[in-house]
Design a protein around this motif. Structure first.
Motif, mmCIF file in Angstrom:
data_model
loop_
_atom_site.group_PDB
_atom_site.id
_atom_site.type_symbol
_atom_site.label_atom_id
_atom_site.label_comp_id
_atom_site.label_asym_id
_atom_site.label_seq_id
_atom_site.Cartn_x
_atom_site.Cartn_y
_atom_site.Cartn_z
ATOM 1 N N ASP A 25 0.796 -1.230 0.000
ATOM 2 C CA ASP A 25 0.000 0.000 0.000
ATOM 3 C C ASP A 25 0.828 1.280 0.000
ATOM 4 O OD1 ASP A 25 -2.478 -1.404 0.097
ATOM 5 O OD2 ASP A 25 -2.128 -1.765 2.239
ATOM 6 N N HIS A 51 4.113 8.654 0.116
ATOM 7 C CA HIS A 51 4.138 8.184 1.495
ATOM 8 C C HIS A 51 5.567 8.155 2.042
ATOM 9 C CE1 HIS A 51 0.143 5.842 0.709
ATOM 10 N NE2 HIS A 51 -0.053 7.145 0.858
ATOM 11 N N LYS A 91 -4.806 14.769 5.762
ATOM 12 C CA LYS A 91 -5.441 13.734 4.947
ATOM 13 C C LYS A 91 -4.482 12.570 4.699
ATOM 14 C CE LYS A 91 -7.991 13.225 0.623
ATOM 15 N NZ LYS A 91 -8.462 13.887 -0.572
ATOM 16 N N THR A 92 -3.218 12.895 4.434
ATOM 17 C CA THR A 92 -2.227 11.844 4.216
ATOM 18 C C THR A 92 -1.941 11.101 5.513
ATOM 19 O OG1 THR A 92 -1.300 13.120 2.401
ATOM 20 C CG2 THR A 92 0.054 11.346 3.283
ATOM 21 N N ASP A 128 -4.111 10.617 7.847
ATOM 22 C CA ASP A 128 -5.263 9.723 7.997
ATOM 23 C C ASP A 128 -5.059 8.431 7.207
ATOM 24 O OD1 ASP A 128 -6.565 11.610 9.574
ATOM 25 O OD2 ASP A 128 -7.839 12.350 7.930
ATOM 26 N N THR A 129 -4.610 8.570 5.968
ATOM 27 C CA THR A 129 -4.383 7.399 5.114
ATOM 28 C C THR A 129 -3.306 6.495 5.711
ATOM 29 O OG1 THR A 129 -5.034 8.599 3.132
ATOM 30 C CG2 THR A 129 -3.668 6.634 2.806
ATOM 31 N N ARG A 141 -4.550 4.724 8.794
ATOM 32 C CA ARG A 141 -5.452 3.623 8.432
ATOM 33 C C ARG A 141 -4.667 2.407 7.945
ATOM 34 N NH1 ARG A 141 -7.113 3.174 3.627
ATOM 35 N NH2 ARG A 141 -7.117 5.383 3.137
ATOM 36 N N LEU A 142 -3.551 2.655 7.239
ATOM 37 C CA LEU A 142 -2.712 1.576 6.710
ATOM 38 C C LEU A 142 -1.742 1.011 7.752
ATOM 39 C CD1 LEU A 142 -1.898 3.109 3.205
ATOM 40 C CD2 LEU A 142 -3.462 1.197 3.695
#
Length: 156
Positions: free
Chosen positions: A36, A41, A71-72, A74-75, A78-79
């Motif tokens: 992912d 990232h 926002k990044t 958050d991503t 989540r990962l």
């Protein structure tokens, strides 16, 4: 008529070399358990660093807005690559830190980059690769490790 290549070829070739290395890195990262992770990232996780950071400072480092950085985050949260916690020095602030999964991705990235450099060395020859690296050091600023590329490219 000049036999020199057109001026636009140099930046495109440099970018294509970058793109090839990054694409190969991410293909190998996926094989090693990080399917992912996306190129941006890596910049974010480097900016978070070993001691953590806030969304505001992360946005400033990356050259993007606090909202884009959030926002990044958050991503990546989540990962499983970062986590948020309360700053012990100021309970109003949230600190973003790398998780063991995030640290693993960065450590594997470093090893993969070394392998990719060896591949380039094998193809070009170590002397030519070292000369290329030295020439690029001559033509670029000494503070090459800038993390504001996401902002320069137009945000996350």
């Amino acid at each position: 008529m000049s036999s020199d290549p057109p001026g636009f070829e140099l930046p495109l070739r440099l970018f294509m070399g970058f793109r090839m290395i990054i694409d190969e890195l991410h293909a190998e990262l996926a094989r090693q358990g990080h399917p992912d992770v996306r190129p941006m990232h890596g910049f974010v996780m480097q900016a978070v660093g070993p001691h953590g950071t806030t969304a505001v400072d992360l946005g400033r480092t990356l050259g993007v807005s606090k909202q884009a950085a959030g926002k990044t985050i958050d991503t990546l949260e989540r990962l499983g690559y970062v986590e948020r916690s309360t700053d012990p020095a100021d309970s109003r602030r949230k600190i973003v830190k790398l998780t063991p999964h995030g640290i693993d991705a960065l450590m594997k990235s470093a090893a993969i980059f070394d392998d990719l450099r060896r591949t380039w060395s094998h193809t070009l020859g170590e002397d030519r690769l070292r000369a290329l690296e030295e020439d690029l050091r001559t033509m670029t600023p000494p503070d090459f490790f800038r993390l504001d590329i996401p902002g320069w490219f137009g945000g996350l």
